[in-house]
Design a protein around this motif. Structure first.
Motif, PDB file in Angstrom:
ATOM      1  N   GLY A  93      36.270  -3.469  23.557  1.00 23.41           N
ATOM      2  CA  GLY A  93      36.731  -3.897  25.031  1.00 23.41           C
ATOM      3  C   GLY A  93      35.591  -4.397  25.866  1.00 23.41           C
ATOM      4  N   MET A  94      34.524  -5.128  25.088  1.00 28.57           N
ATOM      5  CA  MET A  94      33.281  -5.620  26.090  1.00 28.57           C
ATOM      6  C   MET A  94      33.850  -6.594  27.188  1.00 28.57           C
ATOM      7  N   ARG A  95      33.336  -6.476  28.269  1.00 31.90           N
ATOM      8  CA  ARG A  95      33.702  -7.143  29.499  1.00 31.90           C
ATOM      9  C   ARG A  95      32.775  -8.331  29.539  1.00 31.90           C
ATOM     10  N   ALA A  96      33.621  -9.408  29.875  1.00 32.03           N
ATOM     11  CA  ALA A  96      32.863 -10.851  29.966  1.00 32.03           C
ATOM     12  C   ALA A  96      32.027 -10.913  31.180  1.00 32.03           C
ATOM     13  N   PRO A  97      30.895 -11.486  30.955  1.00 32.52           N
ATOM     14  CA  PRO A  97      30.094 -11.609  32.179  1.00 32.52           C
ATOM     15  C   PRO A  97      30.531 -12.711  32.931  1.00 32.52           C
ATOM     16  N   SER A 101      10.347 -14.817  34.105  1.00 31.41           N
ATOM     17  CA  SER A 101      10.406 -16.062  33.435  1.00 31.41           C
ATOM     18  C   SER A 101      11.196 -16.290  32.128  1.00 31.41           C
ATOM     19  N   LYS A 102      11.833 -15.139  31.847  1.00 33.44           N
ATOM     20  CA  LYS A 102      12.635 -15.093  30.665  1.00 33.44           C
ATOM     21  C   LYS A 102      14.063 -15.645  30.964  1.00 33.44           C
ATOM     22  N   VAL A 103      14.711 -16.396  30.099  1.00 36.01           N
ATOM     23  CA  VAL A 103      16.018 -16.754  30.230  1.00 36.01           C
ATOM     24  C   VAL A 103      17.057 -15.836  29.753  1.00 36.01           C
ATOM     25  N   VAL A 104      17.731 -15.300  30.665  1.00 33.27           N
ATOM     26  CA  VAL A 104      19.159 -14.541  30.519  1.00 33.27           C
ATOM     27  C   VAL A 104      20.148 -14.992  31.223  1.00 33.27           C
ATOM     28  N   PHE A 105      21.301 -14.343  31.053  1.00 37.86           N
ATOM     29  CA  PHE A 105      22.555 -14.706  31.597  1.00 37.86           C
ATOM     30  C   PHE A 105      22.241 -14.736  33.354  1.00 37.86           C
ATOM     31  N   GLY A 113      29.430 -17.629  33.013  1.00 38.08           N
ATOM     32  CA  GLY A 113      30.385 -17.284  32.151  1.00 38.08           C
ATOM     33  C   GLY A 113      31.355 -18.143  31.668  1.00 38.08           C
ATOM     34  N   ASP A 114      31.961 -18.066  30.559  1.00 38.08           N
ATOM     35  CA  ASP A 114      32.660 -19.102  30.129  1.00 38.08           C
ATOM     36  C   ASP A 114      33.913 -19.454  30.971  1.00 38.08           C
ATOM     37  N   ILE A 160      27.754 -19.260  28.559  1.00 38.67           N
ATOM     38  CA  ILE A 160      26.679 -18.657  27.954  1.00 38.67           C
ATOM     39  C   ILE A 160      26.946 -18.567  26.381  1.00 38.67           C
ATOM     40  N   SER A 161      28.296 -19.013  26.020  1.00 38.85           N
ATOM     41  CA  SER A 161      28.619 -19.187  24.414  1.00 38.85           C
ATOM     42  C   SER A 161      28.364 -20.514  23.966  1.00 38.85           C
TER      43      SER A 161
END
Length: 230
Positions: free
Chosen positions: A72-76, A155-159, A180-181, A193-194
């Motif tokens: 049940g992970m929630r999509a960001p 400076s790191k790339v995250v969502f 998000g998608d 992100i995908s």
């Protein structure tokens, strides 16, 4: 060769656990069949490695990383994207849905529906609108909304990162935001992100170079800027 059973169990567990089984689990080779028989039936008190029976990483899991389970992970989705999609949902429900219902009613009034192109076009449009409404309602109700202005990734790339790239050959620059998608829109520079581009960027830092598979071939880019905005 079968595994030990009955009274032999307690006598066989200690030497296998003490000498044969390392932190990675039962040994390989011929002795593996014997070790597994004992390994499966031993209690945690008898053998400290028994917890590996249910938590061993699968063949695709990196060493030292527990297997991931999708429960049940929630999509960001970004906060800005959520606002935009809610506005789209409201327009669909309050403006476009009533409009297409009126269009269908008017087309019906013209008579024979089999040869009525306006009626069929309106019904097709209605199907699209209702499908989009259901999609937005479902996705937004289960989304994990993230305010990217509060992220402190440096400076790191995250969502949610805004990433500036420079082609190492042509110096051509591109700017993307990883989102998000559901909210992705390449025309606006919003990449899912995908997507392959986002997957190549996630975890990298400003100053790193990345190789991206593009429709025109493989390209190498330098990450020249990373920022987080609301």
């Amino acid at each position: 060769m079968g595994g030990p059973s009955g009274p032999m169990l307690s006598g066989q567990i200690a030497p296998i656990c003490d000498q044969s089984i390392g932190p990675e689990g039962p040994p390989t080779g011929v002795s593996l069949r014997i070790s597994r028989a004992v390994f499966r039936r031993a209690s945690p008190a008898q053998c400290p490695w028994t917890h590996l029976r249910n938590n061993r990483a699968g063949p695709k899991d990196p060493p030292g990383v527990a297997p991931q389970r999708n429960q049940g992970m929630r999509a960001p989705i970004t906060a800005k994207g959520a606002l935009r999609l809610r506005a789209e949902l409201e327009e669909l429900k309050s403006v476009k849905r009533p409009a297409v219902i009126n269009a269908i009613a008017e087309a019906r009034a013209h008579g024979d529906l089999k040869e009525n192109a306006e009626y069929h076009a309106a019904r097709e449009q209605q199907g699209f609108i209702e499908g989009r409404i259901k999609q937005l309602e479902a996705e937004l109700s289960h989304a994990q909304i993230i305010d990217t202005s509060t992220l402190n990734a440096g400076s790191k790339v995250v969502f949610g990162a805004n990433v500036e790239l420079a082609d190492t050959e042509t110096d051509e620059e591109k700017r993307y935001q990883i989102v998000g998608d559901l909210e992705a829109d390449i025309k606006l520079g919003l990449i899912a992100i995908s997507s392959p581009v986002a997957r190549a960027l996630i975890g990298k830092n400003e100053g790193d170079t990345v190789v991206i598979e593009a429709p025109g071939g493989t390209r190498e880019y330098e990450i020249v800027g990373v920022s987080y905005e609301g």
